[in-house]
Write an enzyme that holds these catalytic residues in place. Structure first.
Site, mmCIF file in Angstrom:
data_model
loop_
_atom_site.group_PDB
_atom_site.id
_atom_site.type_symbol
_atom_site.label_atom_id
_atom_site.label_comp_id
_atom_site.label_asym_id
_atom_site.label_seq_id
_atom_site.Cartn_x
_atom_site.Cartn_y
_atom_site.Cartn_z
ATOM 1 C CB CYS A 145 -0.923 -0.001 1.220
ATOM 2 S SG CYS A 145 -1.964 1.473 1.340
ATOM 3 C CB CYS A 190 -1.975 4.860 2.347
ATOM 4 S SG CYS A 190 -1.819 3.893 3.860
#
Length: 382
Positions: free
Chosen positions: A310, A312
């Site tokens: 990910c 993020c």
């Protein structure tokens, strides 16, 4: 240069799947698109800039909740939902019909609309097609949804048919109410909602009626209400094909990541769901290998990210152990960080789907995704 009111361009297809752009005055919406849900004028736990940073081009606001609190007229006096909330990009508002059916007490349906008692304070209200559209106009909605009647997919055929037919009459009234909005109608869009439960004939009749009225886009409504993924996909094998190929198709209230992948394969362009935010608040994180429950003791000393794949800010900064501590301690930062990760996960998935369609590799991407994403992974509600 003046931006268009509403313009949908398909740039690539792969099977039934499409990728493109909806151009509106407040910005472009890349499709397939996921709309984070901002029920009460906020995507819970996130600031607007962080929602944009995650990749969202549009969010959803809720007519039912906003009409009850703080009130549509008040929002209008304060400059509309965009100025009120600090969100500058497009906003889609649902019609309020689903919440009336699911949340309100003592509802009474008639041809005029639905009268109900507020779940907040017991006050009585009438939500009709005309009032629903008026509220959405007062909120400053960019994509307005027609008012419809939802019944469970387990209802009798007679009940399903009657609700679908009434929804089509309400769709015509919704369109007329929207068109009477002068400047708002000239600068924004309205979608119709296909109904008919899981019945192909009812869905076709609904689609034909909506096309005859004419809308900027078309939603597939009445799904993701407990019928299960297999039944939903069975309906999506025919329902989107009944709608205009040159207009956006919006599957309301969906859903789990693998639901979204399967729906994109079947021609859906837009989605919304409370799942990434609601799950974040309860300690569930979505990852490429399936959902995990960060509250579990095995994460107490796990310094790895929620999802190694990910991009993020949460996964780049904090480990599972810290998030486990925050959530188990009831710290509000825990819910905020978990929500931010989940929104990033959903928006990254949409970007990956768009890229796969554009490159003609959607089938491979979808199969690879399903191969590692466990639908009933540890931590996901059964």
């Amino acid at each position: 240069m003046t931006r268009p009111r509403f313009d949908f361009t398909i740039s690539a297809t792969d099977g039934k799947a499409r990728t493109g752009v909806i151009a509106m005055q407040r910005g472009d919406i890349r499709t397939p698109a996921f709309m984070p849900v901002g029920t009460a004028a906020t995507v819970k736990g996130m600031k607007p800039a962080d929602v944009v940073g995650a990749g969202a081009d549009i969010i959803l606001g809720n007519t039912y909740h906003l009409m009850l609190r703080p009130g549509a007229e008040r929002v209008a006096r304060l400059g509309g939902l965009h100025a009120f909330s600090g969100w500058s990009k497009p906003i889609l508002t649902d019609s309020g019909g689903y919440q009336v059916m699911s949340l309100a007490d003592l509802t009474k349906r008639s041809e005029e609309g639905v009268s109900f008692k507020s779940h907040l304070d017991g006050t009585r209200h009438l939500l009709s097609p005309e009032r629903s559209i008026e509220i959405q106009r007062l909120l400053g909605s960019n994509i307005v949804m027609a008012f419809d009647e939802l019944v469970p997919t387990t209802s009798t055929h007679e009940v399903q048919a009657a609700a679908m037919e009434r929804s089509m009459r309400w769709a015509k009234r919704s369109r007329a109410a929207f068109d009477s909005g002068e400047a708002h109608a000239e600068n924004n869009a309205i979608f119709g909602i296909q109904q008919g439960a899981l019945n192909e004939g009812f869905r076709k009749s609904s689609a034909d009626a909506l096309i005859d009225i004419g809308f900027d886009g078309y939603a597939v409504g009445g799904l993701a209400v407990g019928e299960g993924q297999e039944a939903m996909f069975g309906c999506l094998d025919f329902a989107p094909d009944q709608l205009p190929v040159d207009k956006p198709r919006y599957l309301m209230g969906v859903g789990k990541p693998d639901d979204i992948v399967g729906a994109v394969e079947r021609g859906i362009d837009m989605f919304d769901c409370v799942m990434p935010t609601r799950s974040g608040r309860t300690g569930q994180a979505f990852t490429r290998t399936g959902p995990i429950n960060i509250r579990n003791a095995k994460f107490a000393e796990d310094m790895g990210p929620l999802d190694p794949a990910c991009p993020c800010p949460v996964c780049a900064t904090w480990g599972r152990a810290y998030l486990h501590h925050l959530v188990r301690s009831g710290e509000m930062l825990g819910a905020m960080l978990m929500t931010e990760h989940n929104i990033w996960f959903y928006e990254t998935l949409m970007a990956d789907l768009r890229a796969a369609i554009a490159s003609g590799t959607l089938t491979q991407f979808a199969n690879d995704f399903r191969g590692v994403y466990a639908r009933k992974s540890e931590g996901e509600p059964k």
